[in-house]
Design a protein around this motif. Structure first.
Motif, mmCIF file in Angstrom:
data_model
loop_
_atom_site.group_PDB
_atom_site.id
_atom_site.type_symbol
_atom_site.label_atom_id
_atom_site.label_comp_id
_atom_site.label_asym_id
_atom_site.label_seq_id
_atom_site.Cartn_x
_atom_site.Cartn_y
_atom_site.Cartn_z
ATOM 1 N N ARG A 187 0.802 -1.226 0.000
ATOM 2 C CA ARG A 187 0.000 0.000 0.000
ATOM 3 C C ARG A 187 0.830 1.269 0.000
ATOM 4 N N SER A 188 2.069 1.173 0.535
ATOM 5 C CA SER A 188 2.831 2.414 0.623
ATOM 6 C C SER A 188 4.305 2.181 0.926
ATOM 7 N N PRO A 189 5.189 2.829 0.175
ATOM 8 C CA PRO A 189 6.587 2.912 0.608
ATOM 9 C C PRO A 189 6.661 3.813 1.841
ATOM 10 N N VAL A 190 7.860 3.977 2.380
ATOM 11 C CA VAL A 190 8.039 4.921 3.489
ATOM 12 C C VAL A 190 7.919 6.341 2.952
ATOM 13 N N LYS A 191 7.141 7.159 3.639
ATOM 14 C CA LYS A 191 6.941 8.552 3.248
ATOM 15 C C LYS A 191 8.009 9.409 3.944
ATOM 16 N N PHE A 192 9.181 9.434 3.362
ATOM 17 C CA PHE A 192 10.304 10.100 4.020
ATOM 18 C C PHE A 192 10.044 11.588 4.257
ATOM 19 N N ASP A 193 9.261 12.207 3.415
ATOM 20 C CA ASP A 193 8.992 13.636 3.587
ATOM 21 C C ASP A 193 7.936 13.923 4.649
ATOM 22 N N ASP A 194 7.137 12.906 4.975
ATOM 23 C CA ASP A 194 6.065 13.120 5.948
ATOM 24 C C ASP A 194 5.640 11.805 6.605
ATOM 25 N N PRO A 195 6.551 11.150 7.314
ATOM 26 C CA PRO A 195 6.216 9.837 7.895
ATOM 27 C C PRO A 195 5.121 9.900 8.941
ATOM 28 N N ASN A 196 4.929 11.047 9.560
ATOM 29 C CA ASN A 196 3.932 11.179 10.618
ATOM 30 C C ASN A 196 2.619 11.800 10.145
ATOM 31 N N THR A 235 0.152 15.866 5.196
ATOM 32 C CA THR A 235 -0.761 15.193 4.264
ATOM 33 C C THR A 235 -1.893 14.552 5.057
ATOM 34 N N PRO A 236 -3.069 14.410 4.450
ATOM 35 C CA PRO A 236 -4.212 13.812 5.171
ATOM 36 C C PRO A 236 -3.888 12.392 5.623
ATOM 37 N N TYR A 237 -4.306 12.071 6.822
ATOM 38 C CA TYR A 237 -4.059 10.733 7.365
ATOM 39 C C TYR A 237 -4.913 9.707 6.656
ATOM 40 N N ASP A 238 -4.294 8.618 6.245
ATOM 41 C CA ASP A 238 -4.980 7.471 5.664
ATOM 42 C C ASP A 238 -4.528 6.247 6.440
ATOM 43 N N LYS A 239 -5.458 5.596 7.129
ATOM 44 C CA LYS A 239 -5.072 4.518 8.039
ATOM 45 C C LYS A 239 -4.421 3.343 7.324
ATOM 46 N N TRP A 240 -4.811 3.094 6.066
ATOM 47 C CA TRP A 240 -4.226 1.963 5.346
ATOM 48 C C TRP A 240 -2.855 2.321 4.777
ATOM 49 N N GLU A 241 -2.684 3.548 4.359
ATOM 50 C CA GLU A 241 -1.351 3.971 3.925
ATOM 51 C C GLU A 241 -0.392 3.989 5.112
ATOM 52 N N ALA A 242 -0.883 4.430 6.262
ATOM 53 C CA ALA A 242 -0.041 4.441 7.457
ATOM 54 C C ALA A 242 0.357 3.025 7.849
ATOM 55 N N TYR A 243 -0.596 2.092 7.756
ATOM 56 C CA TYR A 243 -0.269 0.697 8.045
ATOM 57 C C TYR A 243 0.734 0.164 7.026
ATOM 58 N N GLY A 244 0.477 0.432 5.744
ATOM 59 C CA GLY A 244 1.389 -0.032 4.703
ATOM 60 C C GLY A 244 2.792 0.503 4.900
ATOM 61 N N GLN A 245 2.902 1.790 5.230
ATOM 62 C CA GLN A 245 4.220 2.370 5.484
ATOM 63 C C GLN A 245 4.922 1.660 6.627
ATOM 64 N N SER A 246 4.185 1.381 7.701
ATOM 65 C CA SER A 246 4.808 0.745 8.869
ATOM 66 C C SER A 246 5.290 -0.664 8.546
ATOM 67 N N LYS A 247 4.554 -1.373 7.686
ATOM 68 C CA LYS A 247 4.951 -2.734 7.326
ATOM 69 C C LYS A 247 6.102 -2.729 6.323
ATOM 70 N N THR A 248 6.150 -1.730 5.449
ATOM 71 C CA THR A 248 7.336 -1.545 4.608
ATOM 72 C C THR A 248 8.542 -1.273 5.490
ATOM 73 N N ALA A 249 8.351 -0.435 6.493
ATOM 74 C CA ALA A 249 9.453 -0.105 7.402
ATOM 75 C C ALA A 249 9.937 -1.330 8.154
ATOM 76 N N ASP A 250 9.027 -2.196 8.575
ATOM 77 C CA ASP A 250 9.433 -3.421 9.272
ATOM 78 C C ASP A 250 10.319 -4.278 8.378
ATOM 79 N N SER A 251 9.954 -4.381 7.100
ATOM 80 C CA SER A 251 10.752 -5.176 6.170
ATOM 81 C C SER A 251 12.117 -4.536 5.938
#
Length: 324
Positions: free
Chosen positions: A168-177, A181-197
């Motif tokens: 769903r999402s690579p890491v958003k280096f410009d705005d990880p928090n 940008t508007p919060y999207d719960k699935w993009e936030a989850y996707g970013q966190s799982k990309t980060a775990d990998s």
């Protein structure tokens, strides 16, 4: 050298249960830490390692729930060396306290399974402004692992649970928090799982010269307490359950979901190295970034240069540098 990101001759598959993945492997004398061990597939991960003879430490947010699960696992496996400790991944003081306490105990650590996580939560902030999914799933585990690194024995393995949700999402280096940008719960989850990998990729690069390997794992689809923040109507709309609330075919049991993490932590087939993303008790295939499928890994989750960049960003966000 890291293993290649392509399947190997594993005898297991998507239907493998955790007990099968560790069958014939003796873990007596080994110590494991499993986060999230008090619920869902974490329970079966702890149970499987304990049944194989390992001492298992469960750092948990709910001490009462952790003690109940530990007592059940001791009874079902006959292994009394199942221990509970206090830790909340969203509270970095508690993470430091747990990790530092374990290191001071002088116990060698053979398996570290970063299993705990949250998914698709409403917008929440932890530790003064960090987006909760990134801060819990990735940063909390990185902090714990970094502080435990000195206890990792030669031959130890670290397993970071990612998800196919990484697509769903690579890491958003410009705005990880999600501050601009508007919060999207699935993009936030996707970013966190990309980060775990990516964390597993960079950790493996740093530790492999010391004989320690790290792996990212997609456990598969499992209906557990992980879905607690998702409305029932949304779960039904996804087709995850039918009109009667029955889980659709294709979802794994908790023991099935635990199998790949257990396999990565113990399998002699992976003795040649780490630094790969795994699923269904095998190394996953690299898929094109625009592949809409639900298998394999996308390039942004295993890119070594991106992994190094994330490590630097994460240390900055944590305010801590790890001598690994």
């Amino acid at each position: 050298m890291p293993l290649q990101q392509k399947p190997i001759g594993s005898p297991f598959n998507a239907g493998t249960q955790a007990g099968e993945a560790v069958r014939g492997i003796d873990l007596k004398g080994k110590t494991a830490i499993v986060t999230g061990g008090a619920s869902g597939l974490g329970v079966e991960t702890v149970r499987t390692l304990a049944a194989a003879g390992a001492r298992v430490v469960m750092p948990v947010r709910s001490r009462q729930r952790g003690e109940e699960v530990a007592a059940d696992i001791r009874a079902s496996t006959g292994n009394k060396a199942v221990e509970v400790a206090d830790m909340d991944l969203a509270d970095y003081a508690s993470v430091r306290a747990f990790a530092d306490g374990f290191v001071k105990s002088s116990a060698a650590l053979d398996m570290l399974i970063n299993n705990a996580g949250i998914m698709a939560t409403p917008e929440r902030r932890i530790m003064g402004g960090i987006e909760s999914q990134f801060g819990t799933n990735h940063l909390g585990h990185m902090l714990m692992t970094g502080r435990l690194a000195g206890a990792l024995a030669k031959g130890a393995r670290v397993v970071a649970l990612s998800s196919i949700g990484h697509r769903r999402s690579p890491v958003k280096f410009d705005d990880p928090n999600f501050e601009t940008t508007p919060y999207d719960k699935w993009e936030a989850y996707g970013q966190s799982k990309t980060a775990d990998s990516l964390f597993a990729i960079e950790l493996n690069r740093r530790l492999e010269p010391k004989g320690i390997n790290a792996y990212a794992v997609h456990p598969g689809g499992i209906m557990t307490n992980l879905q607690r923040d998702i409305p029932a109507a949304e779960i039904k709309a996804f087709g995850w359950v039918d009109d009667n609330g029955n889980v659709r075919e294709g979802f794994k049991t908790p023991a099935g979901g635990a199998s790949t993490a257990v396999w990565c932590a113990t399998s002699p087939l992976l003795a040649g190295g780490g630094g790969v993303y795994c699923e269904d008790c095998n190394i996953a295939e690299l898929r094109p970034d625009n592949d809409p499928g639900f298998t394999g890994v996308r390039s942004w989750a295993i890119d070594p240069d991106v992994a190094k960049r994330l490590w630097a960003l994460s240390e900055k966000m944590l305010g801590e540098t790890f001598a690994i």
